[in-house]
Design a protein around this motif. Structure first.
Motif, PDB file in Angstrom:
ATOM      1  N   ASN A  28       2.621   6.392  -7.285  1.00 28.47           N
ATOM      2  CA  ASN A  28       3.559   5.269  -7.420  1.00 28.47           C
ATOM      3  C   ASN A  28       3.190   4.347  -8.582  1.00 28.47           C
ATOM      4  OD1 ASN A  28       5.660   5.235  -5.093  1.00 28.47           O
ATOM      5  ND2 ASN A  28       3.753   5.919  -4.168  1.00 28.47           N
ATOM      6  N   ALA A  79       6.147  -6.540  -7.177  1.00 24.24           N
ATOM      7  CA  ALA A  79       6.528  -5.481  -6.231  1.00 24.24           C
ATOM      8  C   ALA A  79       5.474  -4.381  -6.228  1.00 24.24           C
ATOM      9  CB  ALA A  79       7.895  -4.918  -6.609  1.00 24.24           C
ATOM     10  N   GLY A  86       3.050  -3.229  -3.294  1.00 23.03           N
ATOM     11  CA  GLY A  86       3.237  -1.863  -2.800  1.00 23.03           C
ATOM     12  C   GLY A  86       1.971  -1.034  -2.908  1.00 23.03           C
ATOM     13  N   THR A 100       2.567   2.405   4.669  1.00 23.89           N
ATOM     14  CA  THR A 100       3.340   3.380   3.898  1.00 23.89           C
ATOM     15  C   THR A 100       4.623   3.757   4.619  1.00 23.89           C
ATOM     16  OG1 THR A 100       3.294   5.638   3.012  1.00 23.89           O
ATOM     17  CG2 THR A 100       1.932   5.241   4.930  1.00 23.89           C
ATOM     18  N   GLN A 101       5.620   4.175   3.810  1.00 26.90           N
ATOM     19  CA  GLN A 101       6.854   4.689   4.425  1.00 26.90           C
ATOM     20  C   GLN A 101       6.728   6.190   4.694  1.00 26.90           C
ATOM     21  OE1 GLN A 101      10.638   2.141   2.948  1.00 26.90           O
ATOM     22  NE2 GLN A 101      10.105   3.788   1.601  1.00 26.90           N
ATOM     23  N   LEU A 131       6.129   3.346  -0.965  1.00 27.26           N
ATOM     24  CA  LEU A 131       5.931   1.891  -0.917  1.00 27.26           C
ATOM     25  C   LEU A 131       6.818   1.273   0.165  1.00 27.26           C
ATOM     26  CD1 LEU A 131       5.694   1.147  -4.761  1.00 27.26           C
ATOM     27  CD2 LEU A 131       3.944   1.960  -3.177  1.00 27.26           C
ATOM     28  N   ILE A 132       6.287   0.246   0.842  1.00 28.28           N
ATOM     29  CA  ILE A 132       6.956  -0.304   2.037  1.00 28.28           C
ATOM     30  C   ILE A 132       8.338  -0.893   1.713  1.00 28.28           C
ATOM     31  CG2 ILE A 132       4.910  -0.721   3.436  1.00 28.28           C
ATOM     32  CD1 ILE A 132       4.801  -3.542   2.243  1.00 28.28           C
ATOM     33  N   VAL A 160       9.053  -3.812  -0.579  1.00 30.95           N
ATOM     34  CA  VAL A 160       8.926  -3.509  -2.014  1.00 30.95           C
ATOM     35  C   VAL A 160      10.200  -2.824  -2.511  1.00 30.95           C
ATOM     36  CG1 VAL A 160       7.638  -2.085  -3.664  1.00 30.95           C
ATOM     37  CG2 VAL A 160       6.422  -3.395  -1.920  1.00 30.95           C
ATOM     38  N   ASP A 161      10.774  -1.967  -1.654  1.00 29.85           N
ATOM     39  CA  ASP A 161      12.028  -1.291  -2.045  1.00 29.85           C
ATOM     40  C   ASP A 161      13.101  -2.327  -2.397  1.00 29.85           C
ATOM     41  OD1 ASP A 161      10.752   0.993  -1.326  1.00 29.85           O
ATOM     42  OD2 ASP A 161      11.794   1.241   0.583  1.00 29.85           O
ATOM     43  N   ASN A 181      14.893   5.968  -0.388  1.00 30.29           N
ATOM     44  CA  ASN A 181      14.069   5.018   0.364  1.00 30.29           C
ATOM     45  C   ASN A 181      14.712   4.635   1.684  1.00 30.29           C
ATOM     46  OD1 ASN A 181      11.561   4.020  -1.245  1.00 30.29           O
ATOM     47  ND2 ASN A 181      13.184   4.417  -2.734  1.00 30.29           N
TER      48      ASN A 181
END
Ligand code: HEM
Length: 470
Positions: free
Chosen positions: A58, A101, A105, A114-115, A122-123, A126-127, A175
């Motif tokens: 990322n 961000a 993240g 974490t997703q 990134l959570i 952050v998206d 996401n």
């Protein structure tokens, strides 16, 4: 430089991008060492492989590559439209937003938040920030293009506009920004959404973001017009058409509809069309100008990027064929391929871009001088040799693993056969990382308006000789 100054967003984005390159690429060697010595760093939860991997990927994808691309667009768009950027202040706000961000993240994934979605780890908070940054960048770019003082839209602008329309949609899908319940959605398996995103971040963001940079730098550095404007537009539309369908080629061995798998294979082969159109365009523009590669650092990097684009695309189309795909699936072949795309094609192109824009934005008196050309050449050689070695050892590891799996061997029996190749990855990876430290030093010194004393002396001595000869 104030936040309203001309080119301030391009400069700040470019410097941020180099910062993220240094941070995130350094994590690569930590992982490479963990492959050789799994107990190295044992007991430190925030340095375990899965967390570091997410930070590495990322940090490089959204930090280094994306910020460099946006820096390039902020540089190119006003020059191609002859209009000032609609709002530099907004551009700089986005630059801060993007950095915040990413900092949140990347720290998050290292701490275990974490997703757990590939390339979209990134959570969700952050998206939202990245989504806002993308939309604001789109707004700023489209307002600038709408206020253009030239009739003609150069092909790079098409690609930039395409990226800014398509990627927010792709990003929202990948996401799962609407936060769906797990399981089926509209009758589709979640993995299909995931790989629609996973592949289109490459096709409809990095490719459509890097190609306009090559189409910009090539004519500038060779002083020749782009060979085929229509050819570039043909490539643009075929890219959009075929890329959107390729995602499912990542899950050909999974329980997803067969018709979708077939479409993904056909679209993968169809990508030959835009890639060949692009390569013909680059080749024909370079005709008679290959010598420029000896003296233009940005050109050397972007042409290397274009060559890796050809290689990664030929490789990608062929490895989408079902038989070959099932052979190399779940092996290091794919990791080699991913680095050929993001380091080889997009990474080299972004390094060329930074070498092109930073001296033009930062030099005193607009002299366009880099701190040290010698260091830049060292950077190119080390990165190229390191990367070719890195790619070869990972491909060899992938084939070794694939051969073992094909014979039904358990993973534990294949591991000793790939250990030396993984040592090779750590060695060649260190060369690449060392080269990026040289790059960062050169860029920072250039940004501070410095010039290497020895090289300045040599330039002055040459100028004096030329003056005498004249
Ligand atoms: C600009 C430079 C780089 C970019 C853009 C990049 C990007 C990536 C990407 C996208 C992946 C995920 C691969 C996949 O999904 O198959 C990855 C994984 C990885 N990268 Fe890099 N990388 C870079 C440089 C490096 C370097 C210099 C090293 C040094 C050793 C390195 C080591 C690794 C390792 C060990 C993994 C994990 C592989 C695995 O899961 O088996 N990377 N990188």
């Amino acid at each position: 430089m104030s936040w309203n100054d001309r080119d301030s967003t391009a400069k700040n984005m470019a410097l941020s991008s180099v910062f993220w390159l240094v941070v995130a690429i350094s994590l690569g060697i930590v992982m490479a060492l963990e492959f050789i010595a799994p107990d190295f760093l044992a007991g430190i939860p925030w340095l375990v492989f899965p967390r570091i991997r997410q930070a590495h990927v990322n940090g490089l994808a959204f930090g280094f590559l994306s910020m460099a691309m946006i820096a390039g667009w902020y540089y190119m768009v006003p020059r191609l439209t002859k209009a000032d950027i609609h709002s530099q202040k907004l551009g700089n706000v986005v630059m801060v937003l993007w950095n915040v961000a990413l900092a949140v993240g990347v720290t998050g994934v290292v701490l275990g938040y974490t997703q757990a979605r590939e390339y979209a780890e990134l959570i969700w908070q952050v998206d939202i920030l990245i989504m806002a940054a993308l939309l604001l960048t789109g707004y700023n770019m489209f307002r600038t293009i709408a206020a253009r003082k030239v009739e003609h839209l150069y092909v790079s602008l098409w690609y930039i506009m395409g990226s800014l329309i398509w990627f927010p949609i792709v990003f929202a899908i990948g996401n799962v920004i609407w936060n769906p319940p797990s399981g089926a959605l509209f009758g589709l398996n979640d993995a299909i959404w995931g790989w629609f995103y996973g592949h289109n971040i490459l096709g409809l963001w990095f490719t459509t973001g890097a190609v306009p940079v090559i189409y910009y730098i090539l004519p500038k550095e060779t002083r020749r017009p782009l060979y085929g404007y229509t050819l570039a537009l043909i490539a643009f539309w075929f890219l959009a058409f075929f890329y959107s369908g390729v995602g499912t080629h990542h899950i050909l061995q999974s329980p997803v509809p067969e018709w979708l798998k077939t479409i993904s294979v056909i679209c993968s082969i169809g990508l030959f069309i835009p890639v060949l159109a692009f390569v013909i365009n680059v080749f024909m523009t370079m005709r008679g100008s290959w010598r420029a590669l000896y003296y233009s650092i940005p050109l050397r990097f972007v042409i290397s990027g274009a060559a890796f684009y050809l290689l990664v695309s030929l490789q990608g189309s062929t490895q989408a064929l079902r038989g070959f795909n099932s052979f190399i699936h779940f092996t290091n072949w794919t990791v080699a391929h991913a680095h050929l795309a993001l380091l080889g094609f997009v990474g080299f192109t972004m390094m060329g871009l930074i070498y092109y824009i930073v001296p033009r934005l930062c030099s005193l008196d607009g002299q366009c001088l880099l701190y040290s050309e010698r260091l830049a050449w060292i950077h190119w050689w080390l990165t190229t040799i390191g990367f070719l070695g890195f790619f070869l050892v990972l491909t060899a590891a992938g084939l070794t693993q694939a051969g073992g799996y094909a014979q039904g061997l358990p993973t534990v029996m294949i591991l000793p056969a790939v250990r030396n190749l993984w040592i090779g990855r750590a060695v060649t990876g260190s060369m690449i990382i060392g080269a990026q430290y040289v790059f960062a030093f050169n860029v920072v010194m250039t940004a501070r308006g410095k010039m290497n004393a020895k090289e300045t002396e040599a330039i002055e001595a040459n100028a004096a000789v030329e003056a005498v000869e004249a």
